[in-house]
Motif scaffolding. Structure first.
Motif, mmCIF file in Angstrom:
data_model
loop_
_atom_site.group_PDB
_atom_site.id
_atom_site.type_symbol
_atom_site.label_atom_id
_atom_site.label_comp_id
_atom_site.label_asym_id
_atom_site.label_seq_id
_atom_site.Cartn_x
_atom_site.Cartn_y
_atom_site.Cartn_z
ATOM 1 N N ILE A 59 0.865 -1.178 0.000
ATOM 2 C CA ILE A 59 0.000 0.000 0.000
ATOM 3 C C ILE A 59 0.906 1.233 0.000
ATOM 4 N N HIS A 60 0.662 2.143 -0.932
ATOM 5 C CA HIS A 60 1.528 3.314 -1.059
ATOM 6 C C HIS A 60 0.908 4.580 -0.479
ATOM 7 N N SER A 61 -0.389 4.747 -0.623
ATOM 8 C CA SER A 61 -1.042 5.970 -0.150
ATOM 9 C C SER A 61 -2.146 5.611 0.833
ATOM 10 N N PRO A 62 -2.327 6.403 1.878
ATOM 11 C CA PRO A 62 -3.393 6.106 2.826
ATOM 12 C C PRO A 62 -4.761 6.637 2.391
ATOM 13 N N LEU A 63 -4.800 7.442 1.357
ATOM 14 C CA LEU A 63 -6.059 8.083 0.986
ATOM 15 C C LEU A 63 -6.936 7.188 0.126
ATOM 16 N N ILE A 64 -8.238 7.279 0.349
ATOM 17 C CA ILE A 64 -9.227 6.527 -0.415
ATOM 18 C C ILE A 64 -10.000 7.527 -1.265
ATOM 19 N N ASP A 65 -10.017 7.301 -2.566
ATOM 20 C CA ASP A 65 -10.726 8.190 -3.481
ATOM 21 C C ASP A 65 -12.211 7.842 -3.529
ATOM 22 N N GLU A 66 -13.001 8.761 -4.088
ATOM 23 C CA GLU A 66 -14.432 8.513 -4.264
ATOM 24 C C GLU A 66 -14.637 7.223 -5.042
ATOM 25 N N GLY A 67 -15.610 6.421 -4.592
ATOM 26 C CA GLY A 67 -15.933 5.171 -5.268
ATOM 27 C C GLY A 67 -14.947 4.044 -5.035
ATOM 28 N N GLN A 68 -14.033 4.178 -4.057
ATOM 29 C CA GLN A 68 -12.995 3.171 -3.848
ATOM 30 C C GLN A 68 -13.060 2.461 -2.496
#
Length: 193
Positions: A59-68
């Protein structure tokens, strides 16, 4: 489990940070990489709070985008709806039915929506709605809403053995509070058959 994106949403003071630490401990115990975003929102003033937890391999980024988001763990109804656009089609929402009035409702500028659960239940998602507040109180503390909801989550993630969840709980809960939180976790686990 390959990758799992969990959005934890609630109101300041409900324990979103502890919930994310618990999920991080569980991920570590099963040998997965985990990234947790900082808590975003006005957590000290009862405002909206959101935390992203991503579990998987590399896992590289902790952020979750819309719809993910695979799962939204919502500590309050209105917060579930506020963040629903982040849920994948066919995703799961685990929601506490408790209502906490946001400031615009408190000041009479608007009203709390009546049909939040009905709208979610009529969507193409899986909804587990429960009064986690009352279940936590039955266990001895209203502060264990987060742990009740994590118990429900544990039952939906069947690929993670129950003993791993128990070890994760022990890793993040102080010994003097472990008994009441273990009861709350079991209440949540037993909520779903």
């Amino acid at each position: 489990m390959v990758n799992l994106n969990i959005l934890i949403v609630g109101v300041g003071g409900q324990g979103t940070l502890l919930a994310s630490k618990f999920l991080g401990a569980v991920a570590a115990l099963i040998g997965k990489d985990v990234k947790v975003s900082e808590v975003h929102g006005m957590s000290q003033r009862g405002g909206s709070v959101v935390t992203c937890v991503k579990i998987g391999d590399n896992i590289h980024s902790p952020l979750i985008d819309e719809g993910q988001a695979d799962i939204i763990l919502a500590f309050e109804q209105l917060e579930a709806v506020r963040w629903i656009k982040y849920l994948k089609k066919g995703g799961t929402v685990i929601v506490n039915t408790q209502k906490i009035n946001p400031m615009p409702v408190v000041f009479g500028m608007t009203t709390y929506p009546d049909n939040i659960l009905e709208v979610m239940n009529n969507s193409d998602i899986t909804v587990h709605a429960l009064d986690a507040f009352s279940l936590a109180v039955e266990c001895g503390t209203s502060k264990a809403v987060n742990i009740v909801l994590l118990g429900v989550l544990s039952k939906t993630l069947t690929e993670i053995p129950e003993n791993i969840w128990q070890e994760g709980l022990k890793a993040v809960i102080p010994a003097k509070l472990l008994d009441v939180n273990t009861k709350a976790f079991e209440k949540g686990r037993n909520y779903i058959e």
